[in-house]
Design an enzyme around this catalytic site. Structure first.
Site, PDB file in Angstrom:
ATOM      1  N   GLY A  79       0.797  -1.230   0.000  1.00 37.96           N
ATOM      2  CA  GLY A  79       0.000   0.000   0.000  1.00 37.96           C
ATOM      3  C   GLY A  79       0.823   1.270   0.000  1.00 37.96           C
ATOM      4  N   LEU A 112      -4.604  -5.294  -5.535  1.00 41.61           N
ATOM      5  CA  LEU A 112      -3.526  -4.320  -5.416  1.00 41.61           C
ATOM      6  C   LEU A 112      -2.301  -4.913  -4.708  1.00 41.61           C
ATOM      7  CD1 LEU A 112      -2.829  -1.320  -5.939  1.00 41.61           C
ATOM      8  CD2 LEU A 112      -3.600  -0.863  -3.625  1.00 41.61           C
ATOM      9  N   ASP A 113      -1.139  -4.799  -5.325  1.00 42.92           N
ATOM     10  CA  ASP A 113       0.127  -5.252  -4.743  1.00 42.92           C
ATOM     11  C   ASP A 113       0.166  -6.759  -4.495  1.00 42.92           C
ATOM     12  OD1 ASP A 113       0.788  -2.580  -4.702  1.00 42.92           O
ATOM     13  OD2 ASP A 113       0.424  -2.336  -2.568  1.00 42.92           O
ATOM     14  N   GLU A 114      -0.752  -7.503  -5.116  1.00 37.84           N
ATOM     15  CA  GLU A 114      -0.821  -8.943  -4.861  1.00 37.84           C
ATOM     16  C   GLU A 114      -0.475  -9.778  -6.089  1.00 37.84           C
ATOM     17  OE1 GLU A 114      -1.385 -10.540  -2.002  1.00 37.84           O
ATOM     18  OE2 GLU A 114      -1.649  -8.692  -0.840  1.00 37.84           O
TER      19      GLU A 114
END
Lengths: 283, 283, 283, 283
Positions: free
Chosen positions: C200, C226-228
């Site tokens: 994040g 997100l970010d995964e």
């Protein structure tokens, strides 16, 4: 604007820190960073770098330097006092390969390297546009094999009184002892090997032939002994059997540029002291 | 118990992979890991390591080897077939410093190093208790300066028919060409520097004097040329001006033991091919 | 011009390598690099990347693809065949911070990154001059908080049919699932932390507060989470207590640009396969 | 025997270094290593570690401490004075996995870790022989789920007055706040991940699932917040898609033991100061 750095080397004995700290305190300075190193007893030397804040430092600098002389004399100090807000004036020398030059330009523009970039000098014209587009003077000084002294004379004329440090960013010409003598401990070179491995020419080709598993680069001060000056910084990158000489050069470019930039940054921030062909780096 | 490894080097030409894969498939083998490397055209060699599963592999190995001969001949292969479940028999040579020995013993006990540790031989008696407490035979073979051949004869008698690989874990005696010739590409040494820097004696002392910023170690196969054999693995650790020679040695010990253990592991798992004084490591 | 790459994933079973190698051999191809990975039995998948030379490859590519279909079907392969000499078409997205953009441009110019740089799109106008001076189209697409869909529509119109891969070089806007769905596994992002640490916003500030001793960056494919998305590459750099948030950002910039450039290089060279939110990187 | 260390944290203001250096100089001490760090102005704290030589230091220590009180009070210092020649007394806690224990024992025996190893406590009996063979007391204190307070009481009884630092060398039980409160900033734990990634249980399994490209370990002081204490040291090792969970654990073991040993060494040498859940490490 109030920050300055005091760099000292002297014979070790009790009382040095007290004398320095006392001197600064009495003048109203506040120490914000102090690094110190005492060499082993057989060497018997004391090294320190003191970063301090002092109101109106720039105006008071001459007075400060005068006042420090008796302290310095009492302890046989070699010393210098450098204002942090005055950028060092630098010249970059480059030949054909421009990766180190580009890295220095990039870090200079982002503010990571705080310097006054006085000029770029090259024995090839290739980098002119890049350099001039940033508002930096570019001088093309060709170096013919049999007219080297003339080329160096021209370079020295350009540098005269203009620069505090010369950065060899993959400059592939050997400088004469006369040239080197003009900038003692103020010429930084990047060597494309993990010194002392592969001293001299064609290190990547020789690394390939030897089958090494790590490729390195070395930033060092230039002395009259080729590739033998005090090492400032080194780093390596892992390679394997698949890497061709071209691959080694490509990977090496990345190591070279970061190692050189780190060394230059430390020099610009007065983090390096030299003793006996070795550096003390207060990084 | 069904896994085996096929290692091959041969002149490069089309059809090699097809021939190998066809051979294995027809016999019911399943390839679980295949690594391959083709040297550049001027070298023109093909290297591969194929790990495969085959029911009843151990019993079928002799038949498999016989059957592979025509394939191998057609492509002029140098090759070997090694069952993964049969540990290689190893001897460790050590002198006074025991950090590499201890690391190997530790990784052997945890199962990280899959080997049959046949014996430890030392020119000093110090490690006897440690070694014997693990149930490993320990032989003290003193090496007097003027009776080296006799010592080597004794060592060779101990090794005869008992070991597949000799590991020099900081063994500080130089082996004769006769000894080395008995174990071609099967003696692994750890050199306490980042070769080719500081070839020879006292590398840490010389590293100290040169003021390097990284300390390294090199695992290599032993050849008749001292410190010149094929490099298997190298690594480094950062040091600074504060490090004394004793510090360099201490830090170096950590680099040495992990570098040696990694090289030994790769050798035991048949991950290393050799060509022209260089290693191909399928790690 | 004769080199191509074949990338395959399929359920594991005996005979896959034989079938592929046979297919290539029969058509006169020479395998120059073969990488293979079999996932553990509980996953039961086979992955390979085969680099081969075939005379007149480009002309024969359609025929080759047709001919491969029965082989692929027999083994339920997901596969693609990519000529090495045809550069992928790339778009770079960037916001204010330009260090990743500059690194990509630099590596593109030196030839380290073999791609057709179709365009640079930014929500800020700052990079226009740098980009256009290299002959690359630059599009300024502002992204207002309440007009994001319109901005994405404009971006997608620019990209339509023009690019094979989208590189987010510190592009600080979150892309919608619709956008991401248009480029599955073909959007590469650089995240300024060692994921999954500091997922994040504001990772450097949080790294500072947590007092970590290493700063990292992560290049990954973008998914709806997100970010995964699947991690392609990560690296770290050592920091200490002296580092301020500004220092962490400065050091981080260097990690970010090399990590992103490495990931992009691997993507451009077809070295990456994806399975189950993880990458197989044949580097 | 004449060396001592003075560790200080206090609000920053001019004159601190002068006062300390003056104090030491007047008593005949020679500073051999001085490290200093001033936190940013918003924190406004000063930290220092001074290593000095003073004839008959041990005998003069009580007098020295008394004499320093007024200096310390004037600057509101938190401070301690530690003789370098007196080893700290340590207890090691361990569960089943013994790699960290073995590393500590090994470095303790070579003298790399200068400590008085008072005892090893384990909730399993496995390590008894190894530990006792080195002459170190071993206590087996089983920890049943429903009798944890009793187990801790037994542990505390063993430790009472015997140890200065507790090292959790892969001790897999969570300590109660009461236990932790007895050794504030004197319990060192090794966590098998690069914190804050994979806080909590089973970090390697989760790292495997996430597909990270680097495996790490974190040494930290234990506080009441699980895995949230001040980080002392971290390091990572590269892994790729081939690594199974078992491989990650194997590689992780190597990272864990060196990271923990480094942290312990720094603690034993009084190189660590703590502020606001962060460490200042004068390494």
């Amino acid at each position: 604007a109030n920050r300055a750095r005091l760099l000292i080397s002297c014979p070790d004995q009790p009382g040095i820190v007290a004398a320095i700290a006392q001197f600064l305190y009495q003048r109203g300075a506040n120490i914000v960073q102090m690094d110190q190193y005492s060499a082993p007893p057989d060497v018997g030397l004391f090294f320190t770098r003191v970063e301090f804040d002092l109101p109106s430092m720039l105006q008071r600098l001459p007075e400060l330097e005068r006042a420090f002389v008796p302290v310095a004399d009492a302890f046989q100090m070699e010393w210098r006092l450098a204002p942090a807000c005055v950028p060092k004036r630098a010249a970059i020398f480059v030949s054909k390969e421009d990766h180190c030059l580009l890295e220095l330009l990039w870090q200079w523009q982002t503010g990571d390297l705080f310097m006054d970039l006085a000029m770029v000098i090259s024995n090839h014209p290739d980098a002119r546009e890049t350099v001039e587009s940033l508002g930096v003077p570019f001088y093309h000084v060709p170096v013919d094999r049999d007219r080297k002294p003339q080329a160096e004379a021209k370079q020295l004329a350009l540098l005269a009184g203009q620069v505090d440090v010369v950065i060899l960013a993959r400059y592939m010409q050997i400088l004469s002892p006369e040239f080197v003598g003009r900038f003692p401990n103020r010429i930084i070179n990047i060597h494309h090997s993990f010194l002392p491995a592969f001293v001299g020419r064609n290190p990547y080709g020789r690394a390939y032939n030897r089958g090494v598993k790590l490729i390195g680069a070395t930033a060092h001060y230039v002395t009259d002994e080729l590739d033998e000056g005090p090492i400032i910084e080194q780093d390596v990158h892992r390679v394997d059997h698949r890497a061709t000489v071209a691959d080694l050069k490509r990977i090496g470019r990345h190591v070279e540029r970061v190692v050189l930039a780190r060394a230059v940054k430390w020099h610009l921030e007065d983090r390096i002291l030299i003793h006996d062909n070795k550096t003390i780096v207060f990084a």
